[in-house]
Design a protein around this motif. Structure first.
Motif, short mmCIF file in Angstrom:
data_model
loop_
_atom_site.label_atom_id
_atom_site.label_comp_id
_atom_site.label_asym_id
_atom_site.label_seq_id
_atom_site.Cartn_x
_atom_site.Cartn_y
_atom_site.Cartn_z
N LEU A 255 0.83 -1.20 0.00
CA LEU A 255 0.00 0.00 0.00
C LEU A 255 0.87 1.25 0.00
N ILE A 256 0.29 2.36 -0.49
CA ILE A 256 0.92 3.67 -0.33
C ILE A 256 0.31 4.30 0.91
N LEU A 257 1.16 4.78 1.81
CA LEU A 257 0.71 5.30 3.11
C LEU A 257 0.95 6.80 3.19
N ASP A 258 0.14 7.47 4.02
CA ASP A 258 0.40 8.90 4.24
C ASP A 258 1.44 9.05 5.35
N GLU A 259 1.72 10.30 5.74
CA GLU A 259 2.78 10.55 6.74
C GLU A 259 2.46 9.91 8.09
#
Length: 495
Positions: A255-259
């Motif tokens: 997955l691409i995650l936020d900060e």
């Protein structure tokens, strides 16, 4: 109907046209595209539009336009202009492949690998609650699993709610093991799923069934997709096995995650490719940035063209861990791509942003080149051009409210008058930075004004406010008559 997975690399990107193209989807498309290009294979665009309620032509148009903007062009799929099929393995929209799914479902029914199930939603819910209470898996126990096809057809002839078609799993007592290209060996026990639906009551196929049929008939060699599809793989492997088809190789990307290490969502800022385009990100920078969200260059290169990525792409370097979408780094990367553009190309790229603000700027390529040499170092995204160029647009010149105090200084009138006269007397249409500084010194000598009493009135005469961009950068880009007209406007407010 039979087909063999071809030894040639064939991969696909299969979006659902139910919204915008998310950066996660763009990354999936990019990795498939890079893998195809690296291996002399083919990249196919298939449209998974069986969600009739949510799929729209408008979303399809948007997704296709975003892929074209990113230059991720496909060998087969929907035509980027007409959205009609192009290629020998169509239809490429699932909504136009219903006859194919029906035929395969009928084959599975005839072979006793699937059955018609007449359970109502209410009956299923009662079963589910009882199983959960008993601490078991909430799998369907259908009394229709052992009915013959003839029995089911008799019941169907009586009318009533149309049945679903379910795939039989009870006899599959084993582990399904496959080697995931990104994650290594993955093992699923068959009892993880109960008898699952292939066709809904109205004949609409479900995702896992369509996916297998399409990937097989379109001869996919590899399937790279997001991690959230990993649980679907068990059902899909069961269908491949039942049909006697060879499954493609699978790779499930992190997955691409936020900060905050949460799944990236719209709440934290732009994640739609169309929105990034509107904010002034370059397609080359978007591809460069998302390529590094789960893959790394063997030499640790950070700034890359698509050609660089194709040359270096190796699926063994795909990372199974979640990748952080760092917006600060993204902007920095965009600035690197933007500054590498030749000025003529960059001017063309900023045009839509300047036009949005109705800016009237010189059409002279020499002036445009000179302005970009000055402004390029201050630009991170194309939209930054609006703020940088606005002071040069005569239509935008207004005396701002924060100039009021400056206009009341007792030296202001003398400074503005002297500035105007000296500019008017200047021989050339444009002045250099040195000539501007020299004129400013002359104003100082003639009026005795210095410090803010000198600089702020001149700044108001040039940009309408006492603070802002450096005048020695702006003034050499402004025509003499424009500077004179602005000085006259400023003087008129004193009068």
């Amino acid at each position: 109907m039979s087909s063999q997975n071809s030894p040639k690399v064939r991969v696909r990107f299969a979006p659902s046209p139910t919204g915008y193209l998310h950066v996660g989807g763009a990354r999936t498309a990019l990795y498939n595209y890079l893998f195809a290009k690296k291996n002399g294979g083919e990249f196919i665009l298939r449209i998974e539009d069986t969600d009739e309620a949510r799929s729209t032509q408008e979303s399809l148009r948007g997704v296709v336009d975003d892929l074209v903007w990113l230059n991720l062009l496909w060998a087969e799929g929907v035509d980027p202009v007409t959205l009609k099929d192009q290629g020998p393995n169509g239809p490429y929209k699932q909504s136009e492949r219903m006859h194919i799914y029906k035929q395969i479902a009928e084959q599975l029914l005839a072979e006793g690998k699937a059955y018609y199930c007449f359970l109502t939603d209410a009956e299923i819910e009662v079963q589910r609650e009882a199983q959960m209470k008993a601490g078991g898996q909430p799998h369907i126990q259908s009394p229709y699993a052992d009915w013959t096809l003839d029995q089911a057809k008799v019941k169907m002839a009586e009318g009533g709610t149309p049945p679903v078609v379910r795939f039989k799993t009870k006899h599959l007592k084993k582990d399904y093991i496959f080697n995931d290209i990104v994650r290594g060996e993955v093992k699923f026990p068959s009892d993880m799923v109960g008898d699952f639906v292939l066709l809904r009551g109205g004949g609409m196929p479900v995702y896992n069934f369509c996916c297998v049929v399409d990937d097989h008939l379109m001869k996919m060699s590899h399937v790279f997709r997001a991690e959230e599809h990993l649980p679907n793989t068990l059902r899909q492997l069961m269908i491949y096995e039942a049909m006697g088809w060879k499954a493609p190789e699978f790779g499930h990307m992190a997955l691409i995650l936020d900060e905050d290490r949460q799944k990236l969502s719209k709440r934290k800022g732009a994640v739609a490719c169309g929105q990034l385009k509107d904010e002034g990100y370059l397609a080359s920078a978007v591809l460069n940035f998302i390529a590094l969200l789960g893959w790394s260059h063997p030499e640790g290169k950070e700034i890359m063209s698509v050609e660089d990525m194709v040359a270096a792409f190796d699926i063994s370097r795909l990372n199974p861990s979640g990748a952080i979408f760092d917006r600060v780094k993204f902007k920095w990367m965009n600035a690197q791509h933007l500054r590498a553009l030749p000025n003529a190309e960059l001017w063309k790229a900023i045009q839509p942003f300047l036009a949005r603000e109705n800016m009237q700027l010189p059409s002279d390529p020499v002036w445009q080149d000179k302005s970009l040499n000055l402004f390029k170092p201050y630009m991170e995204v194309l939209a930054d051009a609006i703020t940088l160029y606005r002071p040069l647009n005569d239509n935008s010149y207004l005396i701002q409210p924060d100039a009021e105090e400056v206009m009341k200084l007792e030296t202001t009138k003398a400074v503005l008058t002297t500035w105007k006269e000296l500019v008017q007397a200047h021989g050339a249409e444009y002045m250099t930075e040195e000539e501007f500084l020299k004129i400013q010194d002359e104003v100082k000598n003639k009026t005795g004004a210095k410090g803010k009493n000198l600089f702020q009135p001149v700044r108001v005469a040039v940009i309408g406010q006492p603070h802002g961009a450096e005048l020695k950068i702006l003034v050499p880009l402004m025509k003499k008559q424009s500077l004179v007209a602005r000085a006259e406007k400023a003087l008129a407010t004193i009068a």
